[in-house]
Design an enzyme around this catalytic site. Structure first.
Site, mmCIF file in Angstrom:
data_model
loop_
_atom_site.group_PDB
_atom_site.id
_atom_site.type_symbol
_atom_site.label_atom_id
_atom_site.label_comp_id
_atom_site.label_asym_id
_atom_site.label_seq_id
_atom_site.Cartn_x
_atom_site.Cartn_y
_atom_site.Cartn_z
ATOM 1 N N ASP A 267 19.529 17.260 50.576
ATOM 2 C CA ASP A 267 19.345 18.486 50.393
ATOM 3 C C ASP A 267 19.973 18.968 49.156
ATOM 4 O OD1 ASP A 267 19.693 21.319 51.936
ATOM 5 O OD2 ASP A 267 21.423 21.209 51.251
ATOM 6 N N HIS B 214 11.851 24.992 57.037
ATOM 7 C CA HIS B 214 12.945 26.017 57.760
ATOM 8 C C HIS B 214 13.296 26.809 56.784
ATOM 9 C CE1 HIS B 214 15.295 22.973 55.376
ATOM 10 N NE2 HIS B 214 16.194 23.894 55.639
ATOM 11 N N ASP B 215 13.003 26.745 55.457
ATOM 12 C CA ASP B 215 13.496 27.856 54.337
ATOM 13 C C ASP B 215 12.384 28.627 53.972
ATOM 14 O OD1 ASP B 215 16.016 26.492 54.458
ATOM 15 O OD2 ASP B 215 15.506 25.338 52.815
ATOM 16 N N ASP C 102 18.461 14.532 57.365
ATOM 17 C CA ASP C 102 18.835 15.318 56.311
ATOM 18 C C ASP C 102 20.337 15.507 55.876
ATOM 19 O OD1 ASP C 102 18.513 17.769 54.810
ATOM 20 O OD2 ASP C 102 17.578 18.870 55.928
ATOM 21 N N GLU D 19 15.301 17.406 47.505
ATOM 22 C CA GLU D 19 15.207 18.938 47.505
ATOM 23 C C GLU D 19 15.456 19.422 45.981
ATOM 24 O OE1 GLU D 19 15.948 23.230 49.496
ATOM 25 O OE2 GLU D 19 17.691 21.715 48.992
HETATM 26 C C1 GLC Z 1 18.886 23.872 51.115
HETATM 27 C C2 GLC Z 1 18.482 23.680 52.770
HETATM 28 C C3 GLC Z 1 18.767 25.085 53.293
HETATM 29 C C4 GLC Z 1 20.308 25.418 53.133
HETATM 30 C C5 GLC Z 1 20.777 24.914 51.885
HETATM 31 C C6 GLC Z 1 22.326 24.810 51.556
HETATM 32 O O1 GLC Z 1 17.998 24.633 50.310
HETATM 33 O O2 GLC Z 1 17.203 23.526 52.803
HETATM 34 O O3 GLC Z 1 18.400 25.473 54.554
HETATM 35 O O4 GLC Z 1 20.650 26.580 53.299
HETATM 36 O O5 GLC Z 1 20.251 23.801 51.091
HETATM 37 O O6 GLC Z 1 22.493 23.644 52.086
#
Ligand code: GLC
Ligand code: CA
Length: 563
Positions: free
Chosen positions: A199, A331-332, A98, A256
């Site tokens: 990410d 995880h979010d 990640d 993402e």
């Molecule tokens: C993404 C991750 C999240 C994080 C954010 C900032 O959305 O999945 O967990 O807080 O990016 O890096």
């Protein structure tokens, strides 16, 4: 049909801090992951996506990286990582890293230099501005509440942070930032990692001139997501990364990317684009938020017709053009069974039904740790038990606005990221077998009922349902490559679709609620040749398929037919 190993794979996501602690400090670690490789192999998955494990002061659980080429000391050492990679490969498992390219930690050496003076050579590695009247340079609002700008006294300017103030955004207009990041990515590839989850990749480019966002409500700040999401230059940068670095390795990549629909996604994942293999879309994650893209805390009930619309659109537009990444949870996000199923009376049935949906779609399925045993949301009574920076900022902001605490907590129980971050429940021993010490965040008290050890002993468990779904993907090409078609589009409770490839047709029947609705199948399906592949209730004799029949609560069945 463009065949690829990553299309045929199943990904399992690990949130390392909550997976398994082996040294009693209450924090999951790499040795913990290593000790569960056989468990994962047995489940049948192919790729492990590990959330960030780099050196980090942990303001956002590793998404604030202070050294991209070192391991967070709480998680272990680089030797541990190398061993983990070897042990995974020895079992035929791949490891996907990640990687956070949008921002670093404010403790990253680049930022420390950058903030030290206006004429520091690294000043321009980040986004520094000064507002007109000494205020913030524009009205954009951070994902984690408040302005995206943080004033820094040393040089009397503001730096941009789309996430927490400890996560300053990198300036991707700076070629030295680009080169530095490319080198780092290559360094991991040379180590032998098998892919990346990029990410927040949609946000690495910001609108030229950093203009104010629309501010119809005259709020001090605005969620100006359009001005920093999916802009054209993101594609130039990704294409460049692909051609200079990624192209030389046989890896998988997933980005993402919030705030886009399938047509726009094709600019990332289209077969001819040379950018990413797939992206995580957010449209189905926003079905229970009132204001679509922005207000995740603004809860409304989701409905099945909208879910069908969103998912069918992604299935159809990307077919033979690109590739989907399918997920309910990460995880979010809240736990899937609590959010889209029933985490009390029909927990087992609904968790299996939801899993069936994801695994029978076109696209790579992602399982989030604990989902395979039906772990549920958490409702801590006190804010003191929450750890997530987004949740804590939201709480503070709401309290300051005078919202009653009880109301705030109710929203947090539904939407906090900590719902998915409580420790993995391995067995019935203290702290669910996650740690011999005090866990960094409290364990969900339902571990006596929901844990891996018991799941492995029960042939009807959610775990074995996942195992079966994964095995089916390896047996039937139609599950991977078949063309999706939605049936009974207007049914508000039942989701029925087919997947067709050559002479094979998969029929997927899912009851999304706790009622027992009657289902009448279209007449052109060739039901005589049916073979039941998987279901979440026993199906025999009278229960078997006929043109019209009644479904049980959260019932899921998958049949193989002849096309
Ligand atoms: C993404 C991750 C999240 C994080 C954010 C900032 O959305 O999945 O967990 O807080 O990016 O890096
Ligand atoms: Ca530990």
């Amino acid at each position: 049909m463009n065949k690829k190993w990553w299309k045929e794979s199943v990904v399992y996501q690990i949130y390392p801090i909550s997976f398994l602690d082996t040294n009693g400090d209450g924090i999951g670690d790499l040795r913990g992951i290593m000790s569960k490789l056989d468990y994962l192999k047995d489940l049948g998955i192919d790729v492990i996506w590990i959330c960030p494990i780099y050196k980090s002061p942990n303001h956002d659980n590793g998404y604030d990286i202070s050294d991209y080429q070192d391991i967070m000391k709480e998680f272990g050492t680089m030797d541990d990582f190398d061993l983990l990679l070897r042990e995974a490969h020895a079992r035929g498992l791949k490891i996907m890293m990640d990687l956070v390219l949008n921002h670093t930690s404010d403790e990253h050496p680049w930022f420390i230099e950058s903030r030290s003076s206006k004429d520091n050579p690294k000043r321009d590695y980040y986004i520094w501005r000064k507002g007109k009247n000494g205020g913030p340079p524009n009205n954009w609002e951070s994902y984690f509440s408040g302005s995206v700008w943080k004033y820094d006294e040393t040089t009397d300017e503001y730096y941009m942070h789309l996430y927490s103030k400890h996560q300053p955004d990198l300036n991707w207009e700076n070629q030295r930032v680009i080169d530095g990041m490319h080198e780092m990515v290559e360094w991991w590839l040379k180590k032998g990692v098998d892919g990346f989850r990029f990410d927040a990749i949609a946000h690495i480019v910001k609108a030229a001139g950093l203009p104010d966002g629309d501010n119809p409500n005259h709020l001090p700040t605005v969620r100006a997501y359009d001005l920093f999401s999916n802009l054209e230059n993101v594609h130039t940068l990704l294409n460049n990364l692909y051609e200079r670095v990624l192209f030389h390795y046989d890896i998988m990549t997933v980005g993402e990317t919030s705030g886009l629909g399938p047509e726009q996604a094709l600019s990332y994942v289209g077969d001819t684009r040379n950018e990413l293999n797939m992206v995580f879309q957010f449209e189905h994650m926003q079905l229970d938020a009132a204001s679509g893209g922005s207000g995740k805390w603004n809860i409304r009930p989701w409905n099945l017709l909208e879910l069908k619309k969103v998912m069918s659109n992604w299935q159809t537009v990307l077919h033979e053009q690109g590739w989907n990444a399918n997920y309910w949870c990460n995880h979010d996000q809240p736990r899937s069974v609590s959010r889209f199923g029933d985490d009390t009376r029909y927990r087992v049935e609904s968790a299996k039904m939801l899993a069936t949906f994801i695994h029978m779609l076109e696209g790579t399925p992602y399982i989030y740790q604990g989902e395979e045993i039906g772990m549920t949301n958490i409702a801590f009574q006190s804010i003191d038990d929450y750890r997530d920076v987004e949740t804590l900022n939201f709480y503070e902001e709401q309290m300051n606005e005078g919202v009653p605490e009880e109301k705030i907590m109710q929203v947090i129980w539904k939407k906090s990221r900590d719902n998915a971050r409580t420790p993995m429940q391995w067995n019935i021993s203290e702290e669910a077998g996650f740690t011999k010490g005090r866990p960094w965040i409290r364990v969900n008290s339902n571990y006596a009922l929901i844990n891996v050890e018991d799941a492995l002993k029960d042939p009807d468990s959610i775990y074995y349902h996942y195992k079966k779904l994964i095995a089916l993907r390896k047996e039937h090409e139609v599950i991977v490559y078949g063309k999706y078609e939605l049936l009974l589009a207007d049914d508000e409770e039942i989701y029925v679709y087919t997947r067709t490839l050559g002479g094979s047709r998969l029929l997927v029947i899912l009851n999304f609620f706790g009622n027992e609705p009657e289902l009448t199948l279209p007449h052109d399906l060739n039901l005589d040749t049916r073979e039941l592949l998987v279901s979440n209730y026993p199906v025999k004799g009278d229960d078997d398929l006929s043109q019209t029949f009644r479904l049980r609560p959260y019932e899921a069945r998958v049949y193989m037919l002849k096309a």
